[in-house]
Every structure is written in C-alpha cells, then in structure tokens.
Write a protein that holds these residues in place. Structure first.
Motif, PDB file in Angstrom:
ATOM      1  N   GLN A   1      -6.092  62.341  47.119  1.00  0.00           N
ATOM      2  CA  GLN A   1      -4.908  63.152  46.813  1.00  0.00           C
ATOM      3  C   GLN A   1      -3.614  62.330  46.868  1.00  0.00           C
ATOM      4  N   ALA A   2      -3.752  61.004  46.808  1.00  0.00           N
ATOM      5  CA  ALA A   2      -2.576  60.143  46.951  1.00  0.00           C
ATOM      6  C   ALA A   2      -1.527  60.449  45.885  1.00  0.00           C
ATOM      7  N   VAL A   3      -0.275  60.241  46.255  1.00  0.00           N
ATOM      8  CA  VAL A   3       0.842  60.391  45.311  1.00  0.00           C
ATOM      9  C   VAL A   3       1.698  59.130  45.391  1.00  0.00           C
ATOM     10  N   PRO A   4       1.818  58.377  44.320  1.00  0.00           N
ATOM     11  CA  PRO A   4       1.231  58.613  43.005  1.00  0.00           C
ATOM     12  C   PRO A   4      -0.278  58.326  43.021  1.00  0.00           C
ATOM     13  N   ASN A   5      -0.990  58.976  42.137  1.00  0.00           N
ATOM     14  CA  ASN A   5      -2.435  58.828  42.125  1.00  0.00           C
ATOM     15  C   ASN A   5      -2.860  57.700  41.191  1.00  0.00           C
ATOM     16  N   LYS A   6      -2.199  56.576  41.365  1.00  0.00           N
ATOM     17  CA  LYS A   6      -2.485  55.402  40.544  1.00  0.00           C
ATOM     18  C   LYS A   6      -2.641  54.205  41.458  1.00  0.00           C
ATOM     19  N   PRO A   7      -3.515  53.282  41.118  1.00  0.00           N
ATOM     20  CA  PRO A   7      -3.882  52.246  42.085  1.00  0.00           C
ATOM     21  C   PRO A   7      -2.904  51.070  42.161  1.00  0.00           C
ATOM     22  N   VAL A   8      -3.074  50.290  43.215  1.00  0.00           N
ATOM     23  CA  VAL A   8      -2.415  48.986  43.329  1.00  0.00           C
ATOM     24  C   VAL A   8      -3.511  47.968  43.638  1.00  0.00           C
ATOM     25  N   ILE A   9      -3.229  46.707  43.375  1.00  0.00           N
ATOM     26  CA  ILE A   9      -4.176  45.668  43.765  1.00  0.00           C
ATOM     27  C   ILE A   9      -3.696  45.039  45.061  1.00  0.00           C
ATOM     28  N   ASP A  10      -4.563  45.008  46.052  1.00  0.00           N
ATOM     29  CA  ASP A  10      -4.279  44.353  47.311  1.00  0.00           C
ATOM     30  C   ASP A  10      -4.577  42.869  47.103  1.00  0.00           C
ATOM     31  N   ARG A  11      -3.523  42.107  46.838  1.00  0.00           N
ATOM     32  CA  ARG A  11      -3.706  40.715  46.396  1.00  0.00           C
ATOM     33  C   ARG A  11      -4.367  39.847  47.450  1.00  0.00           C
ATOM     34  N   ARG A  12      -4.189  40.237  48.720  1.00  0.00           N
ATOM     35  CA  ARG A  12      -4.771  39.421  49.792  1.00  0.00           C
ATOM     36  C   ARG A  12      -6.310  39.443  49.718  1.00  0.00           C
ATOM     37  N   HIS A  13      -6.849  40.561  49.270  1.00  0.00           N
ATOM     38  CA  HIS A  13      -8.300  40.676  49.257  1.00  0.00           C
ATOM     39  C   HIS A  13      -8.923  40.581  47.863  1.00  0.00           C
ATOM     40  N   CYS A  14      -8.102  40.667  46.831  1.00  0.00           N
ATOM     41  CA  CYS A  14      -8.619  40.658  45.466  1.00  0.00           C
ATOM     42  C   CYS A  14      -9.258  39.301  45.148  1.00  0.00           C
ATOM     43  N   ARG A  15     -10.457  39.338  44.561  1.00  0.00           N
ATOM     44  CA  ARG A  15     -11.174  38.111  44.231  1.00  0.00           C
ATOM     45  C   ARG A  15     -10.411  37.239  43.245  1.00  0.00           C
ATOM     46  N   TYR A  16      -9.792  37.923  42.269  1.00  0.00           N
ATOM     47  CA  TYR A  16      -9.080  37.154  41.259  1.00  0.00           C
ATOM     48  C   TYR A  16      -7.913  36.401  41.890  1.00  0.00           C
ATOM     49  N   PHE A  17      -7.164  37.091  42.756  1.00  0.00           N
ATOM     50  CA  PHE A  17      -6.013  36.436  43.371  1.00  0.00           C
ATOM     51  C   PHE A  17      -6.443  35.387  44.394  1.00  0.00           C
ATOM     52  N   ALA A  18      -7.599  35.628  45.034  1.00  0.00           N
ATOM     53  CA  ALA A  18      -8.038  34.686  46.067  1.00  0.00           C
ATOM     54  C   ALA A  18      -8.741  33.483  45.449  1.00  0.00           C
ATOM     55  N   ALA A  19      -9.595  33.724  44.443  1.00  0.00           N
ATOM     56  CA  ALA A  19     -10.434  32.637  43.947  1.00  0.00           C
ATOM     57  C   ALA A  19     -10.258  32.352  42.464  1.00  0.00           C
ATOM     58  N   GLY A  20      -9.408  33.160  41.788  1.00  0.00           N
ATOM     59  CA  GLY A  20      -9.149  32.884  40.379  1.00  0.00           C
ATOM     60  C   GLY A  20     -10.217  33.408  39.428  1.00  0.00           C
ATOM     61  N   LYS A  21     -11.220  34.082  39.997  1.00  0.00           N
ATOM     62  CA  LYS A  21     -12.269  34.614  39.126  1.00  0.00           C
ATOM     63  C   LYS A  21     -12.484  36.092  39.407  1.00  0.00           C
ATOM     64  N   CYS A  22     -12.982  36.818  38.413  1.00  0.00           N
ATOM     65  CA  CYS A  22     -13.368  38.220  38.541  1.00  0.00           C
ATOM     66  C   CYS A  22     -12.820  38.993  37.351  1.00  0.00           C
ATOM     67  N   ARG A  23     -11.577  39.473  37.438  1.00  0.00           N
ATOM     68  CA  ARG A  23     -10.911  40.234  36.371  1.00  0.00           C
ATOM     69  C   ARG A  23     -11.724  41.430  35.887  1.00  0.00           C
ATOM     70  N   VAL A  24     -12.582  41.966  36.766  1.00  0.00           N
ATOM     71  CA  VAL A  24     -13.403  43.112  36.379  1.00  0.00           C
ATOM     72  C   VAL A  24     -12.527  44.317  36.043  1.00  0.00           C
ATOM     73  N   CYS A  25     -11.519  44.567  36.884  1.00  0.00           N
ATOM     74  CA  CYS A  25     -10.668  45.743  36.654  1.00  0.00           C
ATOM     75  C   CYS A  25      -9.992  45.670  35.280  1.00  0.00           C
ATOM     76  N   GLU A  26      -9.563  44.450  34.946  1.00  0.00           N
ATOM     77  CA  GLU A  26      -8.895  44.283  33.653  1.00  0.00           C
ATOM     78  C   GLU A  26      -9.855  44.628  32.508  1.00  0.00           C
ATOM     79  N   LYS A  27     -11.129  44.169  32.678  1.00  0.00           N
ATOM     80  CA  LYS A  27     -12.114  44.420  31.621  1.00  0.00           C
ATOM     81  C   LYS A  27     -12.392  45.906  31.452  1.00  0.00           C
ATOM     82  N   VAL A  28     -12.473  46.633  32.569  1.00  0.00           N
ATOM     83  CA  VAL A  28     -12.894  48.039  32.449  1.00  0.00           C
ATOM     84  C   VAL A  28     -11.736  48.996  32.198  1.00  0.00           C
TER      85      VAL A  28
END
Lengths: 660, 285, 193
Positions: free
Chosen positions: A278-305
């Motif tokens: 029920q979060a407001v706004p109900n739109k996501p953020v990327i937690d850069r500290r834990h995101c694979r792409y930001f940590a290791a430069g690979k993944c980008r799954v969210c972008e693909k989907v």
C-alpha cells in the motif's frame, strides 16, 4: 524626568507566602524616579491589569515595573496592558520575584524579601533608561514545509492544506506512512492501524495543495520566519516515475533479496522495491547499495522486463529549491539499538528475542507470517511469550533515563493479542511500573489482566537459550523472589529515541535539541508546538515520545500555528533585535561567528574621510533572522552592537543597581 | 618481555599445575618471569569482606614490591589479578586513601607499574605468535571458555566484555581448538561458598556445568584456581543435579595452550585433576 | 511474619553511613529488582538484594545486620554490572558486611561458616604472610564441628601433591603483622568515634 510605577504581585501565596510583598512595595517607593509603588494579589488578573491602566492614567506614568513571575509567562500580557493605557508596550520591565526568588528561597523568607527588593531596584534602574520600541513588519510566504511523512507529518500537511495553503511534504523513505504503517492495531480501541493510516497516505498524495517528495531529504535551510528558502535533495530512484505504472514486474523478477526495513528484518524485499503493497507512491526505487547492476555492473533484469522503459540507471540526485514561510518538523522516532548494549539479553544473537516493532510485523495480517504469531527461529507457534518492558528506557546505565511513554500500552495490547490469537498460550509481562495515563487506557490494561496475562513486577537480568527455548531470569519484587520462566518468544519493549539523523537535521534547520536529541519546544506549556526559532513548529515524537492520539493532536496544533502565521500577508517582527552602530564597527565580524541564527552578514558602506570617498566592510543584522539572544553584543570588541531593549547602557545600569 | 611474577597462595599448593603450565607456556612465548621476592597474600575475598583498608593494604604491599623491581606484574590467578588491579585503580582514583594505605604498609606504592592478567600476557604478542608455537593443534576439542567473575567484573578492571567476552576464545582458537558459544561463561562459580556452605555452592556449580554440557563442550577452560576447584573437584557432587551428565574435564587455559605447544602431560600437571583428563589427551593425539 | 516498625530512630543515619562508606548513591535505587534477578546466590538468601537496598533507605539497621544474605554474597558483582542506575550493589553489600563485623553482629545460620572461614583465612595470612591451606581447612573443620568433612577431597589433594604440610614463610611476615596491627589501631579509633 521619568515617572515610574512599580506593581508588586503576591501571586497568591506563591510570592506572598515567602516574600513580604508590602515591604517590597514600600522600599520601591523610595527608588529614584518611582512615583507610585503598590501591590496586588494577582496582578495578571483582570482587576490587577485594570489597576495598572488606571495608575498609568492617574499618575501619568511613563515607565512601568511589574514585580511578579518570569517574563516568559506574562511579559506579553503586561505589554498589552501598557498598550491599552496608551503607553509604548516596551516601556515595561519585569522583576522576576517568583521563580528567581520566592520559589528558590522558600526556607529563608527574610533574605528572600531582601533579594526581591534588590531585584526591583534593578528593574527600576533599567526602566528609567527604557526607550519606546516599534515592531516592523516582514512579508510572509504562505507555503509550508513539512519534514517527515509519518502520521504527524501527514496530519500537519493535510490540516494546513485543508486551510487553503500550499504544503511541501518531504519524506526520506521511498514511501510515506512512517511507523504507523507498520503497526497492526492501535490501542486502546484495537482498530486497525492501516485503516487509519493508508487513507491518510492516499489523501496526502491526492491533495491538490500538497507537493510530495519521497526518497528525498532536506539539505539546506536559509532565511527566517515567513521567508525560508530550502534546498531539497531528491535522491536518485533510478526509476522514472512519470513513466512507471507500478505494475510490479521489475520487483518480481529482480534476483536480489535483502532484509526488508519495513518488515524489521523479519522478511525480505528485492533490490528494486516498494516498501509494502500500500506504499505511497506505489512505484519502486532501486536500492543502489544492494543492486547487482550497481554493485557488479551486470544484471539489468529490471530494465529488460519493464514494459514502459522506466528504469533509468543514469538518473542522478536532483536539487530542488523552494520558498516557504513556515517549517513543521515531524521526523518521528526510531527504536533504541538494544543489540549494542544489552549483553545480558544476548546482544541480538538469539532469533527469538525480538523487539515490539518486530512483533507488530509478526502479528500484522500483511506481515511476513500473514499475521500468525510464529517464532523466527523455526516458525513454530510459541506457547509461552515473555514481554520485557523498559529495555533502554528508564535505564541510565545502558540506555535513556526517560520513560518512553508508549510501551506500557502497546505491551498490554500485544499481551492481549497473544492471548486472543493463541488460546492456551502463557503470557508474562515483566514491568517496573504500569503507566496508563490516557483516556480508556487503564481500562484497557485491566482487561489484559483479566484476559490472563501474568504481570511480574521486576526487571529481567538475563535471557539465554536452553534447548530450543529461552530462559528468562528475572525477579518478582512483590514476592521478593528470583523467578525464572521458559519462553518460546521474548518481546523487548525498547526505548523510543529520536529518528536517526535528528540532531544533524536540527543543526541544519537551526533549532535546538535536548540532551537526548529530542527537539526542544519553546516552552512546555506556553509554546509547546513551537521550536525556539520563529517559524519552525514541532509535531509528534520528534519532540518527545508520544502515542498516536497525542501525535495527531500535536500535529494539528502545529498546523493551527502555521495557519495563524499565514493568516496575514505580513507579520510583526519583534523589535528586540541587535543593531550595529556602523560608525563604531570596524568589520572584524567576530559577531558573525557567534551568531547562532546566521543573522549577521558583512555589508560594504562608503563614506567620506578627509574629503576622500572610501569603502569599508561592516556588520549588518538581518532583523528577520535575529532572535535577540545578545551573543553578538558580547563578542563585539568596539561595543558597536546594541540589543534593543537590552542596550549596554541599560544592562550596566542594572548591574550598578544590584552591586553598588 | 620481562614481568614480575605474582603466583599467589593457591599456585604454590592446590593449583601447582596452573603455576607450572603458566611458567612453561610463558617461557615458550618469550616471557621472562621474575618472582616477586617475599610476596604475600593478596587478601582475597576474606580481606575486602573484612575491611577496605586491609584489602587495599595487602594488595598494595605486593604492588610496591613489584614496583621496586621496576616491572609490570602478571598475576595468573584471576582473584589475585582482580585484587591487585582493583587496588591499583582505587588508589589512583583517591589520593587521600592512597596516602593512608601507603602509611599503613610502610612501603609506598607510586603507581608506576601495571597489573596484567594471564590473558593479557598471552595476547600481548598477538595470536600469530601463539599460532606459530602450536605443534599439536587442539583439534577435536570443543572448549567452553569459562571466565567467571573476576576477569570481567567490575568494569574498572575487566579484560573484556562482562556478558559475552571473547579473548579466551581467541587464544583457544589460535591453539586450534573449537570453542562453543555458551550462556554461562561469566556466571559465578560460587567462590568460597564451596568450602563454607557446600549445599549452596553445588546448585550454582551445576548450573554452569549444565550449560557447558548443553553447548556440546567436551572440556572447560578456566584461569582461576577457585573456579577450577569448584568446577573440577566439586563436579562429583554437582553431577547429581545433572540429567545428562558426562564427565567434563576442567583445564587451565595455559594447560591447553601447553598441550598445543607440545608440552607433556606430566609437565603440565594434567594428572592433578579430579575429573580425568585422559579423554582430552586422546582427542588431541 | 512480624510487623515491621517503620518509625525507627534516626532513619537517615544508616543510609548516610552506607552512602559515605560505599561511595554509592543508594538513594537512586528505584526498586527494579534487577540485582536480585541476576544474583548468583539469591535462592539461598533470606533477604533479597533489592529488599536490602530498600531497607537501607528505611533505616532498618537491625533487620539488615541480622541477614545471612550479606555474608552469603560472593561479590560476583553481577548486580553491579547490570544495575540500570549504576549503583555498585556489591560494594553496598560489602559495606554492610563490614559494618556487621565492626558492630559485632553475630552471624547466624549459613552466615556463621562464612564468617568463620574469613576469620581463619585472615588469621593464616597474618601469621604466615600467605594462606596455609591445610591448617586453615583443618581449623575450619574443627571450629565448625565437622571434623571429617572434606576428608575425601583432602586425601585426593594430598595424593596429587596439592597440599603442603608446612607453610611457606616469606621473609617479611613482620611487615604483614605490622599492617594488621596498624589497621587495628586505625579502625579501633574510628569505631570509638
């Protein structure tokens, strides 16, 4: 020649019971310039004030001394009295013979009377040198900033916006809702927390007069009451919210799981996430500290989907400037970090020792267990639950000296909930005192007792595992015995502390904190929702531990204060501000260094010296920012700064009157 | 490293194996011990229980003797360590008391030396030093490190955290042993109640043994002769309170270290314990 | 249980004495009971530590000095380590023990062997400079009326070479004797005052 009237107040027996009031008045009548000295039972009352008005007229008084309580209480009252009688309100001087005399020297009435006479002599000396002061006006930007989007901030924002003013609400988490959104039920009515909180969240988001910044922090505050300029840092969400529809595909597919802050570590979230459904706004953020792409430069799954192409790894922080006339602090609370100091409770090593906020998530239907009370270690239903109150509260050695105020009630609620959800389970509550001051609170606690909760009066000394249970070793001081109880789950009522970063934010905004970093109100009874800096107001637990009813009440009160400030386009500014005599100032700017309100700035003046035009730097006071504290006057080496109403001449006359 | 050595009364008699193992291990680690000549009893609990001045004076005399040698002093017995270290702390905090005590002992102590616990001494060269000396890693041992009270309380003299200290574990791990995480490492063993009021002490002792057994330990490491007496010799009586009792050898920290450093069981005095230590030897091989 | 009379003479005298001697703010005690909760020996106490703290405030000197608890306390200092008000409860217990001895309060029950053991221990130090374990144990058995207690333990220790037949006498026993003597003087003077 000044014609001074002295009015000595009995304050019932508060002053009159210690100080010989008529004698003080008699002594005052002989002080230079005094043409009238009299006393009255309650000077602040209607007849008391009338007495002053009449005396001013009859005796053609030009200065007034009131010897009574602290000026913080009634200086304004008597200023208005003077105004009614046609005198400039700043021709008043108060001698505080209550707090600083009668109350402090109750056991020595004789000497108290002597001191009261001295204090009046001081006031008379100053009064004879008082000059009329005139308030100036400053414009007011009728737009408010609310910092913190919990229940306090939401309520304040809604109230101000409903009154027709613009509001900017800044929340540092990705969603508004705060702690209340995590709770299951609220005491003493047991109504569902979400049913109150989530509609308010939606109302905030949809209100046409509220601009919402989530995942954002206030970075800079400049200006003064009515005229603040704030800089807000919108942290990079890495998601373009104008494109995002909140469909949820990204966080479904994200491969990285991390402990969820919202679930208090009892559940997980993804690296791209919304805090809760029920979060407001109900739109996501990327937690850069834990995101694979930001940590290791690979993944980008969210972008693909992402079906709308809303993912934006390049997004940077944005700085936004806003002009506002008032600020409401509503930064809330956090829980005391018991794991760092309570070794006797296991330093957080035992999974079945949890905090009350974790318990709220456990019992919440939308929580990690779907509302079933299951212990974290193995997911079993506990048969015996022990609650320990005052963990970090009322504990100067390991935690805080103060009472956290909400724990007695929520623990009673939790005990009740365990007994309701787990028939046959045993519940023990270790307590030092049960504090249930509040409407229908004591009744609620008594009901929990009748439900069958065992209240054990005493602290717990040690919690340790034995087999798959926990042994809780405590005391029952009513029995005078050491006691031990086996528990499947232990819930600690940890202390309420100011939200992380509260003290730094206070420095940034320019308000003060108490020794525990709670924001200080200007006066506990007279100005309870104002900070000691004009134009800044306090709402909720940032000022001190508070339950939801009190928080909402304070938030509405703060909003009312903001609305009062916004009721006019201009406001009167206190004339008791510092003033620089630019002829004497030689521009060392020591005053600027000591000014706590950043009210002093260098300016360049040009003047004629020996026929030549020269330019030099001098200090200048922004009377909107100056709060009249006087620090600059002390720092000023050439004595170029005077605080109006407390000029060097006036203060020295006071000292002479007291010491010579 | 040169240190003044304060053995204390027990290490001369009932805890002679502790004395031997400390000296052996210390020497292997390059410590040069100089026993304080004419040292006297630290006063133990009988001293401070009777008179604060007496307790301080008895401790201060020994501190002064060590100071005359110009050396920091190590006291392997946890009780002696606590008495000496606490006296030093209390004197330093109260100059007038200090003066009084110096007057009573007639042997002024000036506060120029420090008191070291056995753990501090062992760790002063770092765990790498210990590891480098290990020839027979204590594989298979699951040790419950027992601190008791005197090494971790009161705060002024504690060698580590009072609720979950780790320094002994650090040493034992360096010696190749496995350590168990257990719940009673800083609970009290009952101290001299084991002599004066045995029936009170036995339940206290059994609580500790129970916790060590439950944690899966196969031996206990300690650094105090009285703790050792209570956990080892009194184990025979404590075991009737324990449902799943199995003999739990109790060794001094330095005995375990000595074993790891290749010293013989006779030199380390392993035969001097009430609970058989042979099982330990077998495991270590 | 007998009714306690609270209107004692000089109710603050004991509190002030204990606070002065122990250096501890007993007045700050708010009766949370954590001292009792963690106490090693509480199960054998006649008065719980928190009750003793309360009684000090009430000035109930006789009741406190009669308590066996003050002797059974092992000074394990857990109470102190965990007291939320930073009161060194162990130091308070010690102050009471010392007061009991100086006021010649007779220890009873379980307190008797503790007091006896302490006395014999100190006697041994005074005489030999160090503890002579064997003699102290034998004397303890004699005086507590259990001659053959610990015979088995003693035999074991003897076999293992853990008991010595003669005391080690460091030089400097006169120095120790002097400490004891001076102390008696000092404390005797204080007591007379």
């Amino acid at each position: 020649m000044k014609r001074i009237g002295v009015f000595v107040c009995w304050c019932g027996t508060n002053i009159g019971g210690v100080v010989d009031v008529p004698q003080v008045a008699k002594a005052a009548s002989s002080f230079p310039g005094v043409v009238l000295a009299t006393d009255y039972k309650y000077m602040c009352s209607e007849p008391g004030q009338e007495l002053i008005v009449q005396a001013i007229r009859e005796h053609r008084l030009t200065r007034v001394v009131v010897a009574a309580c602290t000026p913080r209480l009634h200086e304004n009252t008597f200023r208005k009295t003077l105004e009614r009688a046609g005198l400039n309100p700043y021709l008043l001087e108060i001698a505080n013979i209550r707090e600083q005399c009668a109350w402090a020297h109750q056991k020595q009435p004789g000497r108290a009377t002597e001191k009261a006479i001295s204090l009046v002599r001081r006031a008379v000396a100053k009064a004879s040198r008082l000059e009329p002061l005139f308030a100036s006006t400053i414009p007011v930007t009728r737009k408010a900033l609310v910092i913190g989007g919990g229940i306090a901030g939401m309520q304040a924002a809604l109230d101000i916006a409903d009154a027709g003013h613009q509001v900017i609400l800044v929340e540092r988490e990705p969603t508004i809702g705060g702690k209340m959104a995590m709770l299951d039920k609220t005491f003493p009515t047991l109504d569902c927390s979400a049913c109150i909180c989530t509609p308010k969240m939606v109302a905030v988001a949809q209100h046409p007069s509220i601009t919402l910044y989530t995942y954002a922090e206030v970075e800079k505050v400049e200006g003064y009451v009515g005229n603040f300029e704030v800089t807000i840092r919108q942290k990079a969400r890495s998601v373009d919210h104008t494109k995002c529809t909140g469909c949820g595909t990204c966080w479904e597919k994200c491969p990285t799981r991390v402990p969820s802050e919202f679930e208090q570590g009892l559940g997980t979230r993804k690296a791209i996430y919304v805090s809760f459904p029920q979060a407001v706004p109900n739109k996501p953020v990327i937690d850069r500290r834990h995101c694979r792409y930001f940590a290791a430069g690979k993944c980008r799954v969210c972008e693909k989907v992402c079906p709308t192409g809303a993912i934006d790894y390049q997004q940077g922080d944005q700085l936004i400037k806003e002009k506002v006339g008032a600020i409401v602090m509503a930064t809330g609370y956090d829980l005391f970090e018991w794991e760092k100091v309570y070794g006797e409770y296991g330093y957080g090593r035992y999974p079945n020792v949890i905090t009350s906020l974790q318990f709220e998530r456990l019992i919440n239907a939308s929580g990690p267990t779907g509302g079933k009370i299951l212990r974290p270690s193995d997911g079993k239903e506990p048969q015996s639950v022990v609650f320990v109150k005052c963990v970090g509260s009322r504990d100067p050695a390991k935690g805080k000296e103060y009472c956290s105020r909400i724990c007695c009630m929520y623990t009673a609620k939790h005990a009740h909930q365990v007994l309701e959800k787990l028939p046959g389970a045993r519940v023990y509550v270790f307590y030092m005192d049960v504090r249930t001051a509040g409407k229908a609170y004591e009744e609620f606690y008594l009901r929990t007792l009748q439900d069958g909760a065992h209240y054990i009066r005493g602290r717990v000394s040690k919690i340790y595992p034995e087999g798959d249970r926990l042994i809780v070793r405590g005391v029952d001081t009513l029995l005078g015995r050491q006691v031990e109880v086996g528990a499947d789950l232990v819930v600690l009522a940890t202390a309420v502390v100011p939200s992380r970063g509260a003290a730094e934010l206070a420095r940034l905004v320019g308000i003060s904190c108490d020794q525990n970093d709670f924001y200080t109100e200007a006066h506990p009874k007279l100005r309870p929702v104002e900070a000691n800096t004009a134009g800044i107001f306090l709402a909720g637990a940032c000022q001190g531990p508070k339950d939801i009813p009190d928080t909402v009440a304070q938030a509405s009160a703060a909003a009312a204060k903001v609305c009062a400030l916004f009721s006019r386009e201009e406001m009167a500014a206190e004339p008791t501000v510092a003033q620089v005599n630019q002829f004497l100032c030689y521009g060392c700017l020591e005053c600027q260094k000591v000014c706590p309100y950043r009210a002093i700035e260098p300016v360049t003046v040009s003047e004629n010296a020996a026929g030549k035009k020269i330019e030099r730097t001098v200090a200048s006071v922004n009377s909107g920012l100056c709060q009249g504290c006087g620090a600059c006057t002390v720092a000023c080496k050439p004595g170029a700064i005077n605080l109006k109403g407390f000029s060097n001449e006036q203060v020295l006359a006071e000292v002479d009157a007291l010491c010579l | 490293m040169r240190l003044a050595y304060y053995p204390g009364c027990s290490l001369e008699t009932s805890a002679r194996e502790y004395n031997h193992s400390v000296q052996l291990v210390g020497r292997l680690m390059g410590v040069e011990f100089h026993e304080i000549p004419d040292w006297s009893c630290c006063g133990a609990s009988a001293g401070h229980t009777t008179s604060r001045l007496l307790a301080l004076a008895l401790a201060a005399r020994n501190l002064a003797l060590a100071e005359e040698m110009g050396l920091d002093v190590v006291a392997p017995c946890a009780a002696c360590y606590q008495r000496l270290a606490l006296a030093r702390h209390e004197l330093a905090a109260n100059p007038s008391l200090w003066e009084r005590v110096n007057g009573i002992t007639g042997r002024p102590f000036n506060g120029t030396i420090r008191v070291k616990s056995i753990v501090e001494m062992l760790l002063s060269a770092g765990t790498e030093k210990i590891k480098s000396l290990v020839v027979r890693p204590l594989r298979g041992l699951k040790v419950a490190a027992y601190y008791g009270c005197l090494l971790v309380r009161p705060r002024a003299i504690q060698i580590d955290d009072a609720e979950n200290p780790q320094v002994m574990e650090k040493i034992l791990r360096a010696a190749g042993a496995e350590v168990v995480d257990w719940t009673h490492k800083t609970e009290c063993c009952g101290a001299s109640l084991a002599v004066s009021n045995e029936e009170v002490a036995i339940p206290i002792i059994s609580r500790i043994l129970k916790a060590a057994l439950a944690a899966g330990a196969n031996c206990i490491a300690c650094a105090c002769p009285l703790c050792h007496f209570n956990l080892d010799i009194r184990q025979a009586k404590a075991k009737r309170f324990l449902a799943n009792y199995r003999p739990l050898p109790v060794l001094y920290l330095t005995q375990l270290l000595g074993l790891a450093m290749g010293q013989g069981e006779r030199e380390l005095g392993l035969e001097a314990h009430f609970v058989e230590t042979r099982s330990i030897l077998k495991m270590v091989g | 249980m007998a009714t306690l009379k609270l209107d004692v003479e000089n109710p603050r005298e004991l509190l002030e004495y204990v606070q002065r001697e122990s250096g501890q703010p007993v007045e700050k005690c708010y009766q949370c009971g954590k001292c009792t909760a963690g106490c090693t020996v509480a199960f054998a106490f006649d008065l719980m530590p928190h009750q003793i703290m309360h009684m000090i405030r009430l000035g109930l000197r006789e009741e406190i000095l009669r308590a066996q608890s003050i002797w059974l306390c092992t000074t394990c200092v857990i109470c102190t380590a965990r007291c939320p008000q930073n009161i060194d409860v162990a130091a308070v217990m010690e102050t009471l023990r010392i007061l009991a001895r100086r006021q010649k309060a007779l220890p009873t029950g379980k307190a008797r062997p503790v007091a006896l053991f302490n006395r014999l221990f100190l006697d041994s130090i005074r005489k030999h400079g160090r503890l002579f374990e064997l003699a102290t144990m034998v004397l303890f058995n004699l005086k507590s009326g259990h001659l053959f207690r610990e015979a088995e333990t003693g035999w074991f220790m003897w076999r293992k070479g853990k008991l010595k037949l003669t005391p080690t006498r460091p030089r400097g026993t006169e120095e120790i004797e002097r400490i004891f003597a001076r102390l008696q003087e000092v404390e005797g003077e204080e007591d007379r005052r």
